[in-house]
Design a protein around this motif. Structure first.
Motif, PDB file in Angstrom:
ATOM      1  N   GLY A   1       0.791  -1.220   0.000  1.00 11.78           N
ATOM      2  CA  GLY A   1       0.000   0.000   0.000  1.00 11.78           C
ATOM      3  C   GLY A   1       0.822   1.268   0.000  1.00 11.78           C
ATOM      4  N   PHE A   2       2.167   1.142   0.044  1.00  8.24           N
ATOM      5  CA  PHE A   2       3.041   2.316  -0.004  1.00  8.24           C
ATOM      6  C   PHE A   2       3.815   2.323  -1.323  1.00  8.24           C
ATOM      7  CE2 PHE A   2       2.368   1.949   4.600  1.00  8.24           C
ATOM      8  CZ  PHE A   2       2.050   3.271   4.900  1.00  8.24           C
ATOM      9  N   PRO A   3       4.266   3.514  -1.772  1.00  8.00           N
ATOM     10  CA  PRO A   3       4.850   3.636  -3.114  1.00  8.00           C
ATOM     11  C   PRO A   3       6.075   2.760  -3.371  1.00  8.00           C
ATOM     12  CG  PRO A   3       4.327   5.806  -2.216  1.00  8.00           C
ATOM     13  CD  PRO A   3       4.119   4.825  -1.103  1.00  8.00           C
ATOM     14  N   GLN A   4       6.853   2.447  -2.332  1.00 10.20           N
ATOM     15  CA  GLN A   4       8.097   1.710  -2.563  1.00 10.20           C
ATOM     16  C   GLN A   4       7.950   0.202  -2.376  1.00 10.20           C
ATOM     17  OE1 GLN A   4      11.441   3.714  -0.671  1.00 10.20           O
ATOM     18  NE2 GLN A   4      11.131   5.248  -2.250  1.00 10.20           N
ATOM     19  N   ARG A   5       6.720  -0.278  -2.229  1.00 12.09           N
ATOM     20  CA  ARG A   5       6.497  -1.712  -2.042  1.00 12.09           C
ATOM     21  C   ARG A   5       7.102  -2.536  -3.171  1.00 12.09           C
ATOM     22  NH1 ARG A   5       6.341  -6.040  -2.968  1.00 12.09           N
ATOM     23  NH2 ARG A   5       4.886  -7.719  -2.465  1.00 12.09           N
ATOM     24  N   SER A   6       7.078  -2.016  -4.406  1.00 16.41           N
ATOM     25  CA  SER A   6       7.574  -2.786  -5.557  1.00 16.41           C
ATOM     26  C   SER A   6       9.071  -3.067  -5.461  1.00 16.41           C
ATOM     27  CB  SER A   6       7.264  -2.052  -6.865  1.00 16.41           C
ATOM     28  OG  SER A   6       7.893  -0.782  -6.891  1.00 16.41           O
ATOM     29  N   ASN A   7       9.799  -2.349  -4.597  1.00 16.01           N
ATOM     30  CA  ASN A   7      11.223  -2.609  -4.435  1.00 16.01           C
ATOM     31  C   ASN A   7      11.497  -4.008  -3.877  1.00 16.01           C
ATOM     32  OD1 ASN A   7      11.761  -0.066  -5.358  1.00 16.01           O
ATOM     33  ND2 ASN A   7      12.341   0.801  -3.377  1.00 16.01           N
ATOM     34  N   LEU A   8      10.488  -4.621  -3.253  1.00 19.60           N
ATOM     35  CA  LEU A   8      10.662  -5.969  -2.722  1.00 19.60           C
ATOM     36  C   LEU A   8      10.495  -7.037  -3.805  1.00 19.60           C
ATOM     37  CD1 LEU A   8       8.750  -5.872   0.700  1.00 19.60           C
ATOM     38  CD2 LEU A   8      11.223  -5.817   0.321  1.00 19.60           C
ATOM     39  N   ASP A   9       9.985  -6.657  -4.967  1.00 23.92           N
ATOM     40  CA  ASP A   9       9.783  -7.603  -6.062  1.00 23.92           C
ATOM     41  C   ASP A   9      10.977  -7.546  -7.012  1.00 23.92           C
ATOM     42  OD1 ASP A   9       7.237  -8.146  -5.051  1.00 23.92           O
ATOM     43  OD2 ASP A   9       6.317  -6.564  -6.262  1.00 23.92           O
ATOM     44  N   TYR A  10      11.431  -8.706  -7.460  1.00 24.86           N
ATOM     45  CA  TYR A  10      12.516  -8.740  -8.446  1.00 24.86           C
ATOM     46  C   TYR A  10      11.956  -8.415  -9.822  1.00 24.86           C
ATOM     47  CZ  TYR A  10      16.216 -10.512 -11.474  1.00 24.86           C
ATOM     48  OH  TYR A  10      17.186 -10.626 -12.437  1.00 24.86           O
ATOM     49  N   ASN A  11      12.574  -7.427 -10.483  1.00 23.06           N
ATOM     50  CA  ASN A  11      12.142  -7.001 -11.827  1.00 23.06           C
ATOM     51  C   ASN A  11      10.642  -6.736 -11.884  1.00 23.06           C
ATOM     52  OD1 ASN A  11      14.679  -6.979 -12.912  1.00 23.06           O
ATOM     53  ND2 ASN A  11      14.445  -8.853 -14.109  1.00 23.06           N
ATOM     54  N   SER A  12      10.187  -5.903 -10.972  1.00 14.66           N
ATOM     55  CA  SER A  12       8.760  -5.591 -10.871  1.00 14.66           C
ATOM     56  C   SER A  12       8.191  -5.111 -12.197  1.00 14.66           C
ATOM     57  CB  SER A  12       8.545  -4.513  -9.799  1.00 14.66           C
ATOM     58  OG  SER A  12       7.187  -4.151  -9.714  1.00 14.66           O
ATOM     59  N   GLY A  13       7.092  -5.728 -12.628  1.00 12.49           N
ATOM     60  CA  GLY A  13       6.402  -5.325 -13.841  1.00 12.49           C
ATOM     61  C   GLY A  13       6.937  -5.938 -15.114  1.00 12.49           C
TER      62      GLY A  13
END
Length: 345
Positions: free
Chosen positions: A40-52
């Motif tokens: 729910g926070f903007p930097q959450r995707s940093n925990l995903d490898y190659n997000s998107g």
């Protein structure tokens, strides 16, 4: 002879491919975070490898865990620092959780299992004053604040013969931990509740909402909508389902809730910036803590330190063994039906 050589070459090539596929199996690491990396926070995707991207590997949220001896602050950044956002940009508030050593200080961490390839990037992209430590704070597996999936997962790890540990009440994992106190920016996080033993419990999203006078449920309204309507998650602009999604009153309400949350946070941060000198605490940070009781830091010979990698199959096996399945595509846990659990085991 040529046919025999061709067959042998084909078999050899297939074996090499099989070996390569096994060697390329994704490895995962456990990490505890408290702050903008949470859902729910903007930097959450940093925990995903190659997000998107096509080879995206999503972090798996296991649950919350209480860590004693950790005191949380909200970092009201000053102008001129890297993450400071002047108008009209959305201002952010970071979480800085310090190892105070006091038993009465406790913070709820969000425990994720992440692709091992992303760990260095998580550390490198952290906000100011933060580090990741391997076994300073310990997860309290007996605390009511610690989620059942977290408790079961780590107790399952403790009981593995290869680990040979006996402490079923605590475990160490890499935790995001603050390293420097700034008297001009750190505001004590409001406790979300105080336990009967005097423990002041904090966590980033709820403490931030208390400080800002906003509703934390608004922040995750769109996430909650997608949870209830999973097919809508993949609707993109131009798809037939997109117009239907945009006209859904429940989705529009979720959008309004998220906007209300961020607008309210903006207002509270800008007001605090104007009154910075009057709200800053200069005597409630390191090294000024006076503990009523001290928390245990670091592991002993009977306490497990979970800083080792898991293969994808090991992650799945561990969760199936405690009654959960794992959706690696969505990065989520689900309860495993008993019949599936028995078949897996």
């Amino acid at each position: 002879m040529r046919c025999l050589l061709a067959v042998l070459f084909t078999i050899s090539s297939c074996l090499s491919i099989v070996q390569l596929s096994f060697s390329l199996e994704t490895n995962y690491i456990v990490i505890g975070v408290s702050g903008g990396l949470q859902d729910g926070f903007p930097q959450r995707s940093n925990l995903d490898y190659n997000s998107g991207l096509l080879d995206e590997s999503k972090a798996i949220f296991v649950g919350k865990a209480l860590v004693r001896g950790y005191k949380a602050y909200l970092d009201l950044m000053q102008e001129g620092w890297r993450q400071y956002s002047p108008e009209p940009a959305q201002p952010l508030m970071n979480s800085n959780v310090f190892a105070s050593g006091c038993y009465e200080h406790a913070n709820e961490y969000w425990i994720y299992i992440v692709d091992a390839r992303v760990v260095w990037g998580v550390l490198a992209q952290e906000p100011r004053f933060l580090s990741i430590t391997p076994d300073t704070g310990l997860l309290d597996l007996t605390a009511v604040e610690t989620d059942d999936a977290v408790r079961k997962f780590f107790r399952h790890e403790i009981t593995k013969k290869i680990n040979n540990k006996s402490n079923m009440d605590q475990v160490a994992v890499p935790l995001v931990t603050a390293v420097w106190f700034n008297s001009q920016s750190h505001i004590p996080s409001p406790p979300i509740h105080i336990n009967e033993d005097g423990t002041h419990v904090t966590n980033f999203p709820e403490s931030l909402a208390l400080w800002a006078g906003i509703n934390d449920a608004d922040r995750t309204a769109i996430i909650d909508y997608y949870t209830m309507n999973p097919k809508a998650r993949n609707c993109k602009h131009g798809d037939p389902c997109y117009d239907v999604l945009m006209e859904d009153p429940s989705f529009r309400q979720a959008q309004e809730s998220v906007k209300r949350y961020w607008d309210g946070l903006r207002h509270s941060i800008r007001q605090a910036e104007k009154n910075r000198s009057s709200i800053m605490s200069s005597s409630d940070g390191p090294p000024y803590y006076k503990c009523e009781k001290y928390a245990r830091f670091g592991v002993d010979n009977e306490t497990l330190r979970v800083n080792y990698p898991f293969s994808q199959s090991e992650v799945k096996q561990s969760f199936v063994a405690i009654g959960y399945d794992v959706d690696f595509v969505e990065g989520a846990l689900g309860t495993t039906p008993i019949e599936v659990l028995e078949n897996e085991l």
